[in-house]
Motif scaffolding. Structure first.
Motif, PDB file in Angstrom:
ATOM      1  N   THR A 248       0.761  -1.144   0.184  1.00  0.00           N
ATOM      2  CA  THR A 248       0.041   0.004  -0.142  1.00  0.00           C
ATOM      3  C   THR A 248       1.015   1.299   0.008  1.00  0.00           C
ATOM      4  OG1 THR A 248      -0.069  -0.365   2.293  1.00  0.00           O
ATOM      5  CG2 THR A 248      -2.204  -1.009   1.007  1.00  0.00           C
ATOM      6  N   ALA A 249       1.993   1.182   0.767  1.00  0.00           N
ATOM      7  CA  ALA A 249       3.148   2.382   0.584  1.00  0.00           C
ATOM      8  C   ALA A 249       3.605   2.753  -0.646  1.00  0.00           C
ATOM      9  CB  ALA A 249       4.122   2.000   1.714  1.00  0.00           C
ATOM     10  N   GLU A 250       3.988   1.728  -1.144  1.00  0.00           N
ATOM     11  CA  GLU A 250       4.639   1.892  -2.593  1.00  0.00           C
ATOM     12  C   GLU A 250       3.530   2.555  -3.575  1.00  0.00           C
ATOM     13  OE1 GLU A 250       6.280  -1.795  -4.837  1.00  0.00           O
ATOM     14  OE2 GLU A 250       6.279  -2.757  -2.932  1.00  0.00           O
ATOM     15  N   ALA A 251       2.196   2.149  -3.408  1.00  0.00           N
ATOM     16  CA  ALA A 251       1.378   2.729  -4.216  1.00  0.00           C
ATOM     17  C   ALA A 251       0.588   4.009  -3.507  1.00  0.00           C
ATOM     18  CB  ALA A 251      -0.002   1.612  -4.261  1.00  0.00           C
ATOM     19  N   GLY A 252       1.453   4.663  -2.835  1.00  0.00           N
ATOM     20  CA  GLY A 252       0.963   6.000  -2.167  1.00  0.00           C
ATOM     21  C   GLY A 252       0.157   6.202  -1.082  1.00  0.00           C
ATOM     22  N   GLN A 253      -0.383   5.024  -0.322  1.00  0.00           N
ATOM     23  CA  GLN A 253      -1.413   5.001   0.635  1.00  0.00           C
ATOM     24  C   GLN A 253      -0.508   4.360   2.003  1.00  0.00           C
ATOM     25  OE1 GLN A 253      -4.291   6.360   0.669  1.00  0.00           O
ATOM     26  NE2 GLN A 253      -4.191   6.832  -1.670  1.00  0.00           N
ATOM     27  N   PRO A 254       0.513   5.053   2.657  1.00  0.00           N
ATOM     28  CA  PRO A 254       1.027   4.497   3.650  1.00  0.00           C
ATOM     29  C   PRO A 254       0.399   3.981   5.035  1.00  0.00           C
ATOM     30  CG  PRO A 254       1.935   6.639   3.292  1.00  0.00           C
ATOM     31  CD  PRO A 254       0.875   6.058   2.213  1.00  0.00           C
ATOM     32  N   ASP A 255      -0.766   4.968   4.998  1.00  0.00           N
ATOM     33  CA  ASP A 255      -1.273   4.650   6.265  1.00  0.00           C
ATOM     34  C   ASP A 255      -2.457   3.400   6.320  1.00  0.00           C
ATOM     35  OD1 ASP A 255      -0.615   7.092   7.092  1.00  0.00           O
ATOM     36  OD2 ASP A 255      -2.232   8.420   6.556  1.00  0.00           O
ATOM     37  N   ILE A 256      -2.494   3.006   5.070  1.00  0.00           N
ATOM     38  CA  ILE A 256      -3.161   1.686   5.208  1.00  0.00           C
ATOM     39  C   ILE A 256      -2.126   0.206   5.492  1.00  0.00           C
ATOM     40  CG2 ILE A 256      -4.710   0.116   4.122  1.00  0.00           C
ATOM     41  CD1 ILE A 256      -5.288   2.661   2.125  1.00  0.00           C
ATOM     42  N   GLN A 257      -1.795   0.393   6.887  1.00  0.00           N
ATOM     43  CA  GLN A 257      -1.200  -0.881   7.211  1.00  0.00           C
ATOM     44  C   GLN A 257      -1.471  -1.553   8.384  1.00  0.00           C
ATOM     45  OE1 GLN A 257       2.522  -1.171   6.777  1.00  0.00           O
ATOM     46  NE2 GLN A 257       2.645   0.497   5.135  1.00  0.00           N
ATOM     47  N   VAL A 258      -1.999  -2.940   8.202  1.00  0.00           N
ATOM     48  CA  VAL A 258      -2.459  -3.833   9.235  1.00  0.00           C
ATOM     49  C   VAL A 258      -2.039  -5.386   9.083  1.00  0.00           C
ATOM     50  CG1 VAL A 258      -4.768  -3.934   7.675  1.00  0.00           C
ATOM     51  CG2 VAL A 258      -4.962  -4.336  10.072  1.00  0.00           C
ATOM     52  N   THR A 259      -1.871  -5.698  10.070  1.00  0.00           N
ATOM     53  CA  THR A 259      -1.732  -7.547  10.070  1.00  0.00           C
ATOM     54  C   THR A 259      -2.606  -7.962  11.114  1.00  0.00           C
ATOM     55  OG1 THR A 259       0.221  -7.061  11.555  1.00  0.00           O
ATOM     56  CG2 THR A 259       0.649  -7.305   9.334  1.00  0.00           C
ATOM     57  N   VAL A 260      -2.925  -9.080  10.930  1.00  0.00           N
ATOM     58  CA  VAL A 260      -3.981  -9.907  11.752  1.00  0.00           C
ATOM     59  C   VAL A 260      -3.371 -10.955  12.774  1.00  0.00           C
ATOM     60  CG1 VAL A 260      -6.247 -10.738  12.020  1.00  0.00           C
ATOM     61  CG2 VAL A 260      -5.641  -9.358  10.148  1.00  0.00           C
ATOM     62  N   TRP A 261      -3.100 -10.568  14.188  1.00  0.00           N
ATOM     63  CA  TRP A 261      -2.588 -11.616  14.904  1.00  0.00           C
ATOM     64  C   TRP A 261      -3.876 -12.545  15.475  1.00  0.00           C
ATOM     65  CZ3 TRP A 261      -4.661 -11.357  19.992  1.00  0.00           C
ATOM     66  CH2 TRP A 261      -5.340 -10.077  20.384  1.00  0.00           C
ATOM     67  N   HIS A 262      -3.299 -13.763  15.661  1.00  0.00           N
ATOM     68  CA  HIS A 262      -4.244 -14.833  16.069  1.00  0.00           C
ATOM     69  C   HIS A 262      -3.864 -15.476  17.360  1.00  0.00           C
ATOM     70  CE1 HIS A 262      -5.079 -14.410  11.783  1.00  0.00           C
ATOM     71  NE2 HIS A 262      -6.091 -15.473  11.863  1.00  0.00           N
ATOM     72  N   GLY A 263      -4.735 -15.895  18.280  1.00  0.00           N
ATOM     73  CA  GLY A 263      -4.460 -16.575  19.338  1.00  0.00           C
ATOM     74  C   GLY A 263      -5.393 -17.432  19.789  1.00  0.00           C
ATOM     75  N   LEU A 264      -4.740 -18.514  20.764  1.00  0.00           N
ATOM     76  CA  LEU A 264      -5.706 -19.468  21.347  1.00  0.00           C
ATOM     77  C   LEU A 264      -6.212 -19.197  22.959  1.00  0.00           C
ATOM     78  CD1 LEU A 264      -4.454 -23.144  20.730  1.00  0.00           C
ATOM     79  CD2 LEU A 264      -6.511 -21.984  19.752  1.00  0.00           C
ATOM     80  N   TYR A 265      -7.337 -19.475  23.209  1.00  0.00           N
ATOM     81  CA  TYR A 265      -7.762 -19.024  24.439  1.00  0.00           C
ATOM     82  C   TYR A 265      -8.477 -20.285  25.120  1.00  0.00           C
ATOM     83  CZ  TYR A 265      -7.190 -14.318  22.493  1.00  0.00           C
ATOM     84  OH  TYR A 265      -7.046 -13.084  21.890  1.00  0.00           O
ATOM     85  N   VAL A 266      -8.658 -20.070  26.545  1.00  0.00           N
ATOM     86  CA  VAL A 266      -9.549 -21.077  27.264  1.00  0.00           C
ATOM     87  C   VAL A 266     -10.380 -20.340  28.294  1.00  0.00           C
ATOM     88  CG1 VAL A 266      -8.342 -23.244  27.007  1.00  0.00           C
ATOM     89  CG2 VAL A 266      -7.530 -21.663  28.885  1.00  0.00           C
ATOM     90  N   PRO A 267     -11.406 -20.607  28.565  1.00  0.00           N
ATOM     91  CA  PRO A 267     -12.343 -20.093  29.739  1.00  0.00           C
ATOM     92  C   PRO A 267     -11.357 -19.760  30.936  1.00  0.00           C
ATOM     93  CG  PRO A 267     -13.615 -21.970  28.905  1.00  0.00           C
ATOM     94  CD  PRO A 267     -12.188 -22.016  28.289  1.00  0.00           C
ATOM     95  N   ALA A 268     -11.624 -18.611  31.633  1.00  0.00           N
ATOM     96  CA  ALA A 268     -10.947 -18.059  32.871  1.00  0.00           C
ATOM     97  C   ALA A 268     -10.473 -19.117  33.775  1.00  0.00           C
ATOM     98  CB  ALA A 268     -11.230 -16.893  33.119  1.00  0.00           C
TER      99      ALA A 268
END
Ligand code: ASP
Length: 334
Positions: A248-268
């Motif tokens: 996105t930065a190369e194409a002139g939109q450096p503000d559109i940066q996002v990655t999606v983290w994933h995690g595993l959970y169990v009840p508290a």
């Protein structure tokens, strides 16, 4: 009626003591003996539809975890409301290690977006470990007119009243990325929500919706097969799985940066010994060469062993709840 003999009294006291132990075990974690865990199959709740990126990552990791644990990790798709239905079901599950949740960045956006959220992502869960952090791509139906990202920007700006954007519900990764994108372009477009980007992709390929921002774990195959048009990847650097796709930065939109983290959970209330067993198994799965290769083919990689821990996972979750809370409340004028 005959008085109870000493044997019967002893058996009765034994039964009561046993019941006490069972009750104590129940109150601290659903009655399972953590030392024997796991003795049965484990349900993994995916809070989005089958066939989407969260589902794909879960199935990749569930396979070697099943082998390591000696029981099946059975994926259950509980979709709806940007992942909050499935996460709510996981929060309310027995804290015995037989229900786990795979969720992504949406775990940290939900508190700010859903005032009546049925669970607290920190208080109602224990973290098992982070899994992967996935780039996103901006894609469109194959016959969408713009050819390059620059053309796409102009086209969407000029046709904002007619173009449609798919996403997986409020607070989903595709929704957040779509908001970043439309905000950077200074437009509002019609958003079409789905219960996951699996079904959204089907409609995009079918031409029923114009564009979407989604994880490479869902888009790489469709891009390389030519079933969708790809404009940009939302990371600072190009990715190996899609080397021709500009950032996105190369194409002139450096503000559109996002990655999606994933995690595993169990009840508290899940016992710590069970969490430790799951963390170890997650680490085994993430070191598995098949998982590493499958993830690489889809533009991502497993996190390091240090990140696949409850400590690193909790730290990121808490930091992200703060970060997204501020962004969301600022965008709502608060
Ligand atoms: N990619 C989806 C999202 O936008 C979720 C999914 O279907 O896995 O959050």
């Amino acid at each position: 009626m005959t008085p109870a003999g000493p044997r019967k009294v002893a058996a009765y006291i034994g039964a009561l003591a046993g019941l006490g132990l069972i009750l104590a075990a129940c109150s601290s974690g659903g009655g399972a003996d953590p030392a024997e865990y796991p003795e049965d199959n484990i349900e993994v709740i995916v809070p989005f539809s089958a066939g989407g990126p969260t589902d794909t990552v879960t199935r990749m990791v569930a396979e070697p975890m099943s082998q390591d644990l000696g029981v099946q990790m059975v994926v259950q798709n509980v979709d709806g409301a940007g992942g909050t239905v499935g996460a709510g079901q996981a929060a309310a599950a027995e804290p015995d290690g037989y229900t786990v949740l795979m969720h992504h960045i949406g775990m940290s956006t939900a508190p700010a977006l859903y005032p009546d959220l049925a669970y607290d992502p920190v208080a109602d869960f224990k973290t098992v470990g982070l899994v992967t952090e996935v780039p996103m791509t901006i894609i469109a139906r194959s016959d969408f007119e713009p050819e390059t990202f620059e053309d796409f920007v102009t086209y969407v700006q000029e046709n904002a009243d007619t173009v449609t954007m798919a996403h997986a519900g409020e607070g989903s990764a595709s929704n957040l990325c779509g908001l970043l994108l439309t905000e950077a372009l200074g437009v509002e477009v019609t958003a079409v929500p789905y219960d996951g980007t699996g079904p959204a992709m089907t409609e995009l390929v079918g031409g029923q919706v114009d564009f979407m921002c989604d994880q490479t774990t869902n888009t790489t195959g469709q891009i390389t097969a030519g079933k969708v048009k790809a404009y940009a990847v939302t990371t600072p650097e190009r990715i190996e799985a899609l080397p021709d796709l500009p950032t996105t930065a190369e194409a002139g939109q450096p503000d559109i940066q996002v990655t999606v983290w994933h995690g595993l959970y169990v009840p508290a209330e899940t016992p710590d010994e069970i969490v430790a067993t799951l963390t170890e198994s997650l680490q085994v799965a993430l070191a598995d060469q098949t998982v590493i290769d499958q993830m690489a083919d889809l533009g991502t990689a497993p996190v390091s062993e240090e990140q696949a821990t409850p400590e690193a996972h909790t730290e990121l979750l808490e930091e992200q709840i703060g970060t997204w809370g501020e962004i969301i409340s600022a965008s709502q004028g608060g």
